[in-house]
Design a protein around this motif. Structure first.
Motif, PDB file in Angstrom:
ATOM      1  N   ALA A  94       0.846  -1.198   0.000  1.00  0.00           N
ATOM      2  CA  ALA A  94       0.000   0.000   0.000  1.00  0.00           C
ATOM      3  C   ALA A  94       0.881   1.247   0.000  1.00  0.00           C
ATOM      4  O   ALA A  94       1.415   1.631  -1.038  1.00  0.00           O
ATOM      5  CB  ALA A  94      -0.941  -0.028   1.199  1.00  0.00           C
ATOM      6  N   VAL A  95       1.058   1.860   1.153  1.00  0.00           N
ATOM      7  CA  VAL A  95       1.837   3.102   1.257  1.00  0.00           C
ATOM      8  C   VAL A  95       2.724   3.028   2.495  1.00  0.00           C
ATOM      9  O   VAL A  95       2.456   2.257   3.418  1.00  0.00           O
ATOM     10  CB  VAL A  95       0.914   4.340   1.349  1.00  0.00           C
ATOM     11  CG1 VAL A  95       0.152   4.546   0.054  1.00  0.00           C
ATOM     12  CG2 VAL A  95      -0.045   4.220   2.534  1.00  0.00           C
ATOM     13  N   PRO A  96       3.787   3.833   2.541  1.00  0.00           N
ATOM     14  CA  PRO A  96       4.618   3.866   3.752  1.00  0.00           C
ATOM     15  C   PRO A  96       3.828   4.405   4.944  1.00  0.00           C
ATOM     16  O   PRO A  96       3.005   5.309   4.799  1.00  0.00           O
ATOM     17  CB  PRO A  96       5.756   4.824   3.380  1.00  0.00           C
ATOM     18  CG  PRO A  96       5.772   4.859   1.888  1.00  0.00           C
ATOM     19  CD  PRO A  96       4.345   4.682   1.469  1.00  0.00           C
ATOM     20  N   ILE A  97       4.096   3.842   6.097  1.00  0.00           N
ATOM     21  CA  ILE A  97       3.477   4.323   7.331  1.00  0.00           C
ATOM     22  C   ILE A  97       4.414   5.324   7.999  1.00  0.00           C
ATOM     23  O   ILE A  97       5.596   5.047   8.221  1.00  0.00           O
ATOM     24  CB  ILE A  97       3.165   3.156   8.282  1.00  0.00           C
ATOM     25  CG1 ILE A  97       1.962   2.356   7.748  1.00  0.00           C
ATOM     26  CG2 ILE A  97       2.895   3.659   9.698  1.00  0.00           C
ATOM     27  CD1 ILE A  97       1.610   1.138   8.574  1.00  0.00           C
ATOM     28  N   VAL A  98       3.876   6.491   8.295  1.00  0.00           N
ATOM     29  CA  VAL A  98       4.609   7.537   9.007  1.00  0.00           C
ATOM     30  C   VAL A  98       3.781   7.922  10.225  1.00  0.00           C
ATOM     31  O   VAL A  98       2.615   8.293  10.096  1.00  0.00           O
ATOM     32  CB  VAL A  98       4.839   8.776   8.118  1.00  0.00           C
ATOM     33  CG1 VAL A  98       5.649   9.823   8.878  1.00  0.00           C
ATOM     34  CG2 VAL A  98       5.535   8.402   6.828  1.00  0.00           C
ATOM     35  N   THR A  99       4.366   7.816  11.393  1.00  0.00           N
ATOM     36  CA  THR A  99       3.683   8.198  12.622  1.00  0.00           C
ATOM     37  C   THR A  99       4.489   9.279  13.332  1.00  0.00           C
ATOM     38  O   THR A  99       5.525   9.735  12.834  1.00  0.00           O
ATOM     39  CB  THR A  99       3.503   6.994  13.566  1.00  0.00           C
ATOM     40  OG1 THR A  99       4.777   6.639  14.117  1.00  0.00           O
ATOM     41  CG2 THR A  99       2.893   5.808  12.833  1.00  0.00           C
ATOM     42  N   GLU A 100       4.031   9.651  14.515  1.00  0.00           N
ATOM     43  CA  GLU A 100       4.745  10.659  15.300  1.00  0.00           C
ATOM     44  C   GLU A 100       6.102  10.153  15.774  1.00  0.00           C
ATOM     45  O   GLU A 100       6.955  10.943  16.209  1.00  0.00           O
ATOM     46  CB  GLU A 100       3.894  11.102  16.495  1.00  0.00           C
ATOM     47  CG  GLU A 100       3.729  10.083  17.607  1.00  0.00           C
ATOM     48  CD  GLU A 100       2.585   9.109  17.364  1.00  0.00           C
ATOM     49  OE1 GLU A 100       2.094   8.522  18.348  1.00  0.00           O
ATOM     50  OE2 GLU A 100       2.183   8.938  16.196  1.00  0.00           O
ATOM     51  N   GLU A 101       6.338   8.854  15.677  1.00  0.00           N
ATOM     52  CA  GLU A 101       7.595   8.274  16.133  1.00  0.00           C
ATOM     53  C   GLU A 101       8.598   8.066  14.996  1.00  0.00           C
ATOM     54  O   GLU A 101       9.738   7.667  15.237  1.00  0.00           O
ATOM     55  CB  GLU A 101       7.320   6.940  16.830  1.00  0.00           C
ATOM     56  CG  GLU A 101       6.437   7.089  18.072  1.00  0.00           C
ATOM     57  CD  GLU A 101       6.073   5.752  18.692  1.00  0.00           C
ATOM     58  OE1 GLU A 101       6.401   4.706  18.078  1.00  0.00           O
ATOM     59  OE2 GLU A 101       5.458   5.747  19.764  1.00  0.00           O
TER      60      GLU A 101
END
Length: 532
Positions: free
Chosen positions: A169-176
């Motif tokens: 799907a897509v890269p996951i980007v979080t606050e971490e």
């Protein structure tokens, strides 16, 4: 890729990262800054000229989320439009935007990841275990906003959840996520993205308990339930989808037949709107004149591309399937037939009961009727979306934008109940809605679960037309795109099979250039543009 950094809140401590104590101090000394960030979650959905620096000039589709919805609808089978250079959504209609260098895929990527970055900034700052009611509400809104972004990204760049759980799907980007991690961040699977969506929404629903918003542009618990209903519907978790949709509906009621017996869907104060963008006259997209949603879709605006240059029409086969007793048939113009000099049947006029067809205006001492003045070029033109303040020829395009309506939740509940084994109740929910609010003569023509699902899909195509749902519904239900023999421009009058690869946008070239984990081999495939 947009990653989180402590400097994003302009409150960077001496060290390179925030300690928990520093985060706690920040939330105490800078509530105004946090409020500004939360406000940014909503202004980010109606942002003007977001990719101008990247592109080098302002593209006339660059007015936020509503433009993305038009791109989705243009990519389906229910919104024909002119094959014209003035049609800023033509490339989506003809699928020429499905390339890595495409400005459209960059716009979509930038729209949702930039919006997500605002959410991540807030989440980075507010501890997950905060007990402060205001901070809990801020955090809940940020989590739901991030889920909203991923729920779109996962459907833009991959096919539906069911059967594609392990697809990239897509890269996951979080606050971490650190800058180093963002620079080498592979595409997560569809399952992994949905896991994060559900985790975020579960927490958001809990945090937003008791939160009373000051305006419907803000996310509250109803909205979070509605977003989770959408996600559960995609995952075919029928019981959960029905339950969430029912909770999202609490306190809202559909537009009445009388209310939609005129061009509408332009005011956030409508009782059916659970969530929307509250657009003011001073907003940049309004001040731009024609870089906004009404300019592109309203057939009664005094300042826009629509309808004279690029009208938005309904699939004529779908329109013909709407009974005359259904008020929604009037949401689009119908042809008036006559004879030409050779006695052949020809269209001589257009009409709709929703519009005052006697309206006129005078310009340079010449009186114009409604069709000539607004440039209505063909039948099946939409008049669903009213002009600002319901004033014909209003040059100010400050209409509010619907993001979630109670009617959508009713249709989710009807489908989910039927597919979850409760066909009679699902059918009853559907019949009650249509008979009470759209067509007093309506009777659901089917009794089996799959038949009810298809009937709900038809009702979604009509009810939610122009609100950005049609492409995702086609993908979710694995339906073909059928354009032949209807009112599409000849070059785009072709059919596509279910899950045709051309329906997927490619991850943008800029992401490939900055993310070592993604290259041409791991991107979606480049597909030849369809032809007749």
């Amino acid at each position: 890729m947009f990653f989180i950094g402590c400097s994003d809140l302009e409150l960077e401590p001496e060290g390179s990262v925030f300690t928990e104590k520093q985060k706690e101090e920040l939330t105490k000394v800078a509530p105004e800054r946090l409020q500004a960030e939360v406000n940014g979650l909503y202004s980010g959905l109606i942002k003007y000229a977001s990719i101008s620096d990247w592109y080098g000039s302002t593209r006339h589709y660059d007015f936020g989320y509503a433009a993305a919805g038009l791109m989705f609808d243009a990519s389906g089978q229910d919104m024909p439009s002119e094959n014209s250079g003035y049609n800023w959504f033509r490339n989506s209609m003809r699928y020429t935007d499905r390339t890595a260098p495409s400005e459209i895929t960059y716009f979509l990527w930038n729209l949702f990841y930039s919006h997500m970055k605002t959410a991540n900034d807030i989440l980075f700052t507010i501890p997950s275990d905060t007990s402060d009611p205001l901070l809990k509400a801020y955090r809940g809104q940020a989590l739901a906003s991030r889920a909203f972004d991923y729920l779109h990204l996962v459907q833009i760049y991959q096919f539906t959840y069911k059967g594609h759980e392990n697809a990239p799907a897509v890269p996951i980007v979080t606050e971490e996520t650190t800058p180093e991690q963002a620079a080498n961040n592979p595409r997560a699977t569809v399952q992994q993205v949905y896991d994060l969506i559900m985790k975020d929404l579960d927490e958001a629903i809990n945090l937003l308990e008791g939160f009373s918003r000051t305006g419907k542009e803000m996310i509250n618990q109803n909205v979070a339930y509605g977003l989770r209903a959408r996600a559960n519907l995609n995952m075919e978790k029928w019981n959960e989808a029905a339950a969430d949709a029912e909770k999202a509906m609490v306190g809202f009621s559909p537009y009445t037949i009388q209310q939609v017996s005129k061009p509408s869907f332009n005011d956030i104060n409508a009782t059916s709107w659970i969530w929307g963008s509250d657009v003011s006259e001073t907003n940049d997209i309004v001040q731009s004149g024609i870089l906004n949603f009404p300019s592109m879709i309203c057939s009664l605006t005094g300042n826009g591309y629509s309808p004279g240059y690029a009208g938005r029409y309904i699939n004529q086969a779908l329109w013909k399937s709407i009974p005359t007793s259904d008020v929604r048939k009037g949401w689009w113009t119908e042809p008036v037939w006559g004879k030409d000099e050779d006695g052949e049947d020809v269209i001589v006029d257009y009409k709709t009961p929703l519009v005052d067809m006697t309206w006129t205006t005078t310009y340079n001492n010449v009186e114009y009727g409604i069709i000539d003045w607004f440039g209505w070029n063909a039948p099946y033109l939409n008049v669903k979306f009213g002009p600002y303040q319901d004033q014909y020829n209003n040059p100010t395009n400050a209409c509010d934008l619907p993001l979630m309506r109670v009617e959508e939740m009713i249709l989710i509940r009807a489908e989910a109940l039927a597919m979850g084994g409760n066909t009679s109740t699902g059918k009853q929910v559907l019949e009650n809605f249509i008979k009470t609010y759209r067509d007093p003569s309506y009777i659901c023509p089917v009794n089996d679960a799959k038949g009810i699902q298809d009937e709900v899909w038809k009702q979604r195509r009509i009810e939610l037309w122009g609100e950005g749902f049609s492409l995702f519904d086609v993908k979710r239900l694995k339906k073909p795109i059928l354009r032949k023999g209807i009112n599409y421009p000849a070059p785009f009058s072709y059919d596509l099979p279910a899950e045709a690869p051309i329906l997927l946008w490619l991850l943008p070239e800029d992401e490939i250039n900055t993310n070592e984990a993604i290259d041409e081999a791991t991107n979606n495939p480049v597909i030849a543009v369809p032809s007749v």
